[in-house]
Design a protein around this motif. Structure first.
Motif, PDB file in Angstrom:
ATOM      1  N   HIS A 155       0.654  -1.098  -0.063  1.00  0.00           N
ATOM      2  CA  HIS A 155      -0.113   0.124   0.089  1.00  0.00           C
ATOM      3  C   HIS A 155       0.679   1.419  -0.064  1.00  0.00           C
ATOM      4  O   HIS A 155       0.277   2.459   0.182  1.00  0.00           O
ATOM      5  CB  HIS A 155      -0.999   0.056   1.145  1.00  0.00           C
ATOM      6  N   PHE A 156       2.231   1.342  -0.220  1.00  0.00           N
ATOM      7  CA  PHE A 156       3.048   2.280  -0.439  1.00  0.00           C
ATOM      8  C   PHE A 156       3.400   2.758  -1.779  1.00  0.00           C
ATOM      9  O   PHE A 156       3.803   1.881  -2.548  1.00  0.00           O
ATOM     10  CB  PHE A 156       4.559   1.866   0.486  1.00  0.00           C
ATOM     11  N   LEU A 157       3.387   3.955  -1.981  1.00  0.00           N
ATOM     12  CA  LEU A 157       3.657   4.734  -3.126  1.00  0.00           C
ATOM     13  C   LEU A 157       4.133   6.181  -3.122  1.00  0.00           C
ATOM     14  O   LEU A 157       4.067   6.744  -1.959  1.00  0.00           O
ATOM     15  CB  LEU A 157       2.727   4.524  -4.221  1.00  0.00           C
ATOM     16  N   GLY A 158       4.526   6.615  -4.056  1.00  0.00           N
ATOM     17  CA  GLY A 158       5.043   8.289  -4.150  1.00  0.00           C
ATOM     18  C   GLY A 158       4.106   9.045  -4.514  1.00  0.00           C
ATOM     19  O   GLY A 158       3.197   8.544  -5.374  1.00  0.00           O
ATOM     20  N   THR A 159       3.402  10.127  -3.956  1.00  0.00           N
ATOM     21  CA  THR A 159       2.477  10.941  -4.391  1.00  0.00           C
ATOM     22  C   THR A 159       2.961  12.236  -4.182  1.00  0.00           C
ATOM     23  O   THR A 159       3.130  13.013  -3.467  1.00  0.00           O
ATOM     24  CB  THR A 159       1.208  10.894  -3.400  1.00  0.00           C
ATOM     25  N   PRO A 175       4.761   4.482  -8.270  1.00  0.00           N
ATOM     26  CA  PRO A 175       4.513   3.049  -7.680  1.00  0.00           C
ATOM     27  C   PRO A 175       5.736   2.659  -7.097  1.00  0.00           C
ATOM     28  O   PRO A 175       6.935   2.820  -8.091  1.00  0.00           O
ATOM     29  CB  PRO A 175       3.793   2.174  -8.480  1.00  0.00           C
ATOM     30  N   ALA A 176       6.228   1.824  -6.210  1.00  0.00           N
ATOM     31  CA  ALA A 176       7.376   1.125  -5.840  1.00  0.00           C
ATOM     32  C   ALA A 176       7.152  -0.397  -6.448  1.00  0.00           C
ATOM     33  O   ALA A 176       5.947  -0.615  -6.888  1.00  0.00           O
ATOM     34  CB  ALA A 176       7.272   0.607  -4.414  1.00  0.00           C
ATOM     35  N   LYS A 177       8.242  -1.304  -6.445  1.00  0.00           N
ATOM     36  CA  LYS A 177       8.066  -2.487  -7.116  1.00  0.00           C
ATOM     37  C   LYS A 177       7.022  -3.248  -6.310  1.00  0.00           C
ATOM     38  O   LYS A 177       6.335  -4.280  -6.961  1.00  0.00           O
ATOM     39  CB  LYS A 177       9.436  -3.143  -7.127  1.00  0.00           C
ATOM     40  N   THR A 178       6.895  -2.976  -5.126  1.00  0.00           N
ATOM     41  CA  THR A 178       5.913  -3.840  -4.264  1.00  0.00           C
ATOM     42  C   THR A 178       4.371  -3.205  -4.118  1.00  0.00           C
ATOM     43  O   THR A 178       3.599  -3.841  -3.550  1.00  0.00           O
ATOM     44  CB  THR A 178       6.284  -3.851  -2.834  1.00  0.00           C
ATOM     45  N   THR A 179       4.367  -2.144  -4.807  1.00  0.00           N
ATOM     46  CA  THR A 179       3.019  -1.394  -4.904  1.00  0.00           C
ATOM     47  C   THR A 179       1.799  -2.434  -5.392  1.00  0.00           C
ATOM     48  O   THR A 179       2.098  -2.825  -6.679  1.00  0.00           O
ATOM     49  CB  THR A 179       2.750  -0.075  -5.295  1.00  0.00           C
ATOM     50  N   ALA A 180       0.679  -2.582  -4.757  1.00  0.00           N
ATOM     51  CA  ALA A 180      -0.341  -3.525  -5.532  1.00  0.00           C
ATOM     52  C   ALA A 180      -1.083  -2.653  -6.780  1.00  0.00           C
ATOM     53  O   ALA A 180      -1.123  -1.474  -6.243  1.00  0.00           O
ATOM     54  CB  ALA A 180      -1.482  -3.791  -4.523  1.00  0.00           C
ATOM     55  N   PRO A 181      -1.023  -3.293  -7.707  1.00  0.00           N
ATOM     56  CA  PRO A 181      -1.456  -2.357  -9.125  1.00  0.00           C
ATOM     57  C   PRO A 181      -3.116  -1.816  -8.757  1.00  0.00           C
ATOM     58  O   PRO A 181      -3.136  -0.514  -9.282  1.00  0.00           O
ATOM     59  CB  PRO A 181      -1.928  -3.622 -10.169  1.00  0.00           C
ATOM     60  N   VAL A 184      -2.399   1.416  -7.173  1.00  0.00           N
ATOM     61  CA  VAL A 184      -1.922   2.594  -8.060  1.00  0.00           C
ATOM     62  C   VAL A 184      -3.210   2.872  -8.829  1.00  0.00           C
ATOM     63  O   VAL A 184      -3.392   4.427  -9.090  1.00  0.00           O
ATOM     64  CB  VAL A 184      -0.829   1.828  -9.341  1.00  0.00           C
ATOM     65  N   SER A 185      -4.109   2.210  -9.286  1.00  0.00           N
ATOM     66  CA  SER A 185      -5.241   2.456 -10.044  1.00  0.00           C
ATOM     67  C   SER A 185      -6.104   3.264  -9.191  1.00  0.00           C
ATOM     68  O   SER A 185      -6.604   4.264  -9.980  1.00  0.00           O
ATOM     69  CB  SER A 185      -5.730   1.211 -10.687  1.00  0.00           C
ATOM     70  N   ALA A 202       4.530   7.955 -12.889  1.00  0.00           N
ATOM     71  CA  ALA A 202       6.015   8.230 -12.914  1.00  0.00           C
ATOM     72  C   ALA A 202       6.576   6.780 -12.608  1.00  0.00           C
ATOM     73  O   ALA A 202       6.333   6.023 -11.854  1.00  0.00           O
ATOM     74  CB  ALA A 202       6.472   9.350 -12.511  1.00  0.00           C
ATOM     75  N   LYS A 203       7.857   6.757 -13.181  1.00  0.00           N
ATOM     76  CA  LYS A 203       8.820   5.600 -12.663  1.00  0.00           C
ATOM     77  C   LYS A 203       9.577   6.042 -11.582  1.00  0.00           C
ATOM     78  O   LYS A 203       9.857   7.109 -11.402  1.00  0.00           O
ATOM     79  CB  LYS A 203       9.400   4.790 -13.992  1.00  0.00           C
TER      80      LYS A 203
END
Length: 794
Positions: A155-159, A175-181, A184-185, A202-203
């Motif tokens: 449940h972690f990502l960059g905003t 998204p991180a590599k571990t972020t659930a799709p 992100v959606s 963004a990557k």
């Protein structure tokens, strides 16, 4: 799992953290704002006998940030009332409360160890499924997620919000590599529909998209300035609106951002890159010296520019002395002014064989090549890169749109001739016979994805009127407006006169639109996608007619405008007005009689005619007075004088709302009117409202008589104005305008409480307007506004 963000927490209450908390409060999300607890007392706290454990001390940092929100310019809050949705706290006492929130946004100092330490604590208190994001502008998202629980990582990502969060459209979701799709959606949809942002995926690369390319472009510009011996002012004179960039251009932008901040962002990429790319991110020595001198830009009072009295001076990077600002003057600048459309202007300027062309080509060529080189590395497609630059840096065209404007084939030939390295992505595109990055498929915008053209994905709530008209045509059009079939039984009246100013052409189209909608449609939306909704009536036309003593002609125009507004009000089908940006004078008068107003968060609405020596003439005085009356409960004795006073004050002081929410507080909107957070969704939202009103069996209002304050109320209204005149605060002509306005709002010299019909009030309004239009002093005010763009006090 379905996600729903009802409550949020922001960790870190600096400018960015408090700004994000304010934006969440603006859209109605209760937010917990936490920061560190102070380690020592202030003198004031010692005097009061407080200890470090006292709540006032522990929450001092956040409480200070909340007070700043009320004073900051531009205002982070759309209404001061929204502050009540933000709760202050600190990391020592309140981390437990994070179990009650659905989204945690970390905005602490840009230090990986500090962030990881905080995440460790969050991980022990958050409930499973809570989304956690970082507002970092460049630290690796993957690195931050290391060592956390599986549910946290999922449940972690960059905003990454851009500053100021209320006003800048861009939100980079990383998204991180571990972020659930599905996370992100959800965040992409939530970002667009609820936060009102333009979201790009963004990557996880240094500085993500906008800051990576934006910083590169700024540094290339600085280097070209030094190489070509241009002055700071010369560069700014051609890298602003002339090429579709903000007025702050290059160096004024750096002054606003702050040189220390800019150097920090540049260093972040420098430390993570190699070779030629790294060399571009090496900050020139003179910038380092400016920082050492404390010349950081706006926040320190001087940077590239220095204001001395009324004069603005620019720095000489060689001598560090300030001199008068210079502007570049070349033949191509004059030629570009004749070119139609931004793309053609940019082409004329960039290929010109003069100092402007040399500068722009030497900035554009490397920046476009760099953007293409990063395609696939920082984002999956060119659309994300273009949007990031448009929404984050205020460019009107993204890099690939600029490239299309220059002509990909010709520009690449020039780049190759100069020995520049062209990325395979671009060479392959040309080799396949595709000569532009963007094309059209079935009337929709498409982009080159590395293999072929595919349609640009669009949120269903985003209606682009320009493209929509191209695809579906118009029902009827004249110089001022067009009527469009929006589908589902709803029509849209779009203004497109110069500045969307109201003249007879727009009035004719309003009449036609109401007739057409009453016959063949379920409802009408009045909206457009210009720079502003409408800045009022055509002042130039009014002045010319007044100077020619054509009062009969003006009487006809004003009567026609009033009649059209009554037609809007009593239309048998619902009319929804969709104002945004400047909605002034006649623009506000178009909205007030509508069955519903669907504003945006940034709707600046007001009846401002007194600024040009007039009063509203299109029914605005009556309509605002009635809007006040409409909200009153039945069977309760009402003091009409209070209402008249408030309406008089609003119009006499030309009050303009600083947001859609403030327009409601000023009674231009009532409790049932709506505010769209995402301006791109406003037309869609307005259409849905019109449909819902029709489906609910909409009935137009029944004409009723209006209670007025009459002769006694007129006297009361004038007491304040007379006092201001006698104290020297307003001129004799100001007092004359105030008397005319008071007479109209009071309903003339009738007894208090008299019920009058609407036409009687409209006649009073028109007579007052026409007598002021004929006054030479009002004409001077109109002329001054047209020439100087600001009011004259005569």
């Amino acid at each position: 799992m379905t996600y729903n963000i009802k409550k949020a927490a922001v960790l870190g209450s600096g400018v960015m953290g408090s700004g994000i908390a304010a934006h969440l409060a603006n859209i109605g999300i209760p937010t917990l704002l936490l920061d560190i607890a102070p380690k020592e007392l202030t003198k004031e706290e010692e005097t009061k006998g407080l200890s470090l454990e006292h709540p006032a001390v522990k929450n001092r940092i956040v409480n200070g940030a909340l007070q700043k929100l009320l004073k900051q310019k531009p205002a982070p809050l759309t209404s001061k009332k929204n502050l009540s949705l933000i709760t202050a706290g600190n990391f020592e006492d309140d981390l437990e409360k994070l179990k009650d929130v659905d989204w945690i946004i970390e905005v602490v100092v840009e230090n990986l160890a500090i962030k990881q330490n905080l995440y460790e604590k969050i991980d022990t208190v958050r409930k499973p499924g809570t989304i956690i994001s970082s507002n970092t502008s460049g630290i690796s998202i993957d690195a931050m997620a290391e060592g956390r629980s599986e549910d946290f990582q999922k449940h972690f990502l960059g905003t990454h919000f851009f500053n100021p969060p209320r006003y800048l459209k861009l939100l980079e979701v990383i998204p991180a590599k571990t972020t659930a799709p599905e996370v992100v959606s959800f965040m992409k949809t939530f970002g667009e529909d609820t936060l009102g942002k333009g979201v790009v995926l963004a990557k996880d690369t240094p500085n993500f998209i906008a800051n990576r390319i934006g910083t590169y472009g700024l540094l290339v510009t600085v280097q070209e300035m030094l190489k070509g011996s241009y002055s700071v002012g010369e560069v700014d004179s051609v890298t602003g609106p002339l090429i579709g960039r903000p007025k702050s251009a290059t160096f004024r932008t750096l002054d606003v951002v702050g040189l220390d901040t800019f150097i920090h962002v540049a260093k972040n990429v420098y430390d993570q890159t190699t070779g030629e790319e790294q060399q571009v991110f090496a900050v020139p020595a003179f910038l380092q010296k400016m920082v050492e001198n404390g010349w950081l830009g706006a926040k320190s009072g001087q940077g590239f520019f220095l204001k001395q009295g009324k004069e603005i001076l620019e720095i000489d990077p060689q001598t560090f002395e300030y001199a008068a600002v210079k502007k570049l003057k070349t033949p191509s600048i004059e030629m570009a002014k004749q070119a139609r459309g931004l793309a053609n202007k940019v082409k004329v300027l960039t290929y010109a064989n003069d100092r402007t062309g040399q500068l722009l080509w030497s900035i554009f060529a490397p920046t476009l090549l760099y953007s293409a080189q990063l395609h696939g590395e920082i984002a999956d497609d060119i659309v994300a890169i273009d949007n990031a630059m448009k929404w984050g840096f205020g460019w009107q065209q993204g890099p690939f749109e600029i490239w299309d404007a220059l002509g990909v084939k010709d520009s690449v030939a020039k780049m190759v001739a100069e020995g520049r390295e062209v990325p395979a992505f671009v060479k392959d595109m040309l080799a396949k016979g595709f000569e532009s990055f963007y094309a059209e498929i079935d009337g929709d915008l498409a982009y080159y994805n590395g293999t072929e053209y595919v349609k640009v994905p669009v949120n269903e709530k985003e209606i682009n009127l320009k493209r929509y008209k191209k695809k579906h045509g118009v029902i009827k059009s004249n110089t001022g407006a067009s009527l469009i079939d929006l589908g589902d039984g709803i029509a849209l009246l779009e203004f497109h006169s110069q500045s969307n100013a109201i003249g007879l052409d727009i009035i004719q189209m309003i009449n036609f639109a109401i007739d057409e909608v009453e016959k063949n449609f379920k409802g009408l939306v009045i909206g457009n996608q210009g720079k502003n909704f409408c800045v009022g009536a055509n002042l130039g036309m009014i002045l010319v007619e007044a100077q020619d003593d054509n009062i009969f002609e003006l009487d006809f125009v004003i009567r026609s405008f009033q009649d059209a507004m009554q037609k809007v009000k009593y239309s048998r089908k619902p009319v929804v007005a969709a104002p945004f940006g400047m909605t002034l004078g006649g623009g506000a008068e178009v909205c007030l009689p509508a069955a519903h107003i669907q504003a945006t968060m940034e709707t600046y609405m007001g009846l401002v005619e007194v600024g040009v020596g007039l009063i509203p003439g299109g029914g605005g005085n009556k309509a605002l007075y009635q809007k006040f009356l409409k909200g009153l409960p039945n069977g309760v004795e009402v003091d009409y004088q209070n209402i008249a006073n408030k309406v008089f004050e609003t119009i006499a002081m030309a009050k303009v709302s600083t947001s859609g929410e403030e327009a409601r507080e000023n009674n231009f909107l009532n409790f049932a009117d709506g505010v769209s957070v995402n301006p791109d969704h406003q037309i869609y939202d307005a259409k849905q409202v019109a449909l819902a009103m029709y489906e609910a069996g909409y009935q137009p209002p029944v004409p009723t008589k209006v209670p007025v304050v009459g002769a006694s109320g007129y006297g009361t209204l004038l007491i304040g104005a007379q006092g201001l005149f006698e104290s020297g605060f307003i001129s004799e002509h100001d007092l004359k305008i105030a008397k005319k306005l008071a007479y109209v709002i009071a309903g003339g010299k009738v007894p208090y409480g008299t019920l009058v019909d609407e036409q009687y009030l409209l006649n009073l309004e028109r007579e007052a307007f026409l007598s002021l239009v004929a006054d030479p002093k009002s004409q001077q005010r109109m002329q001054h506004m047209l020439l100087k763009g600001k009011p004259l006090r005569n």
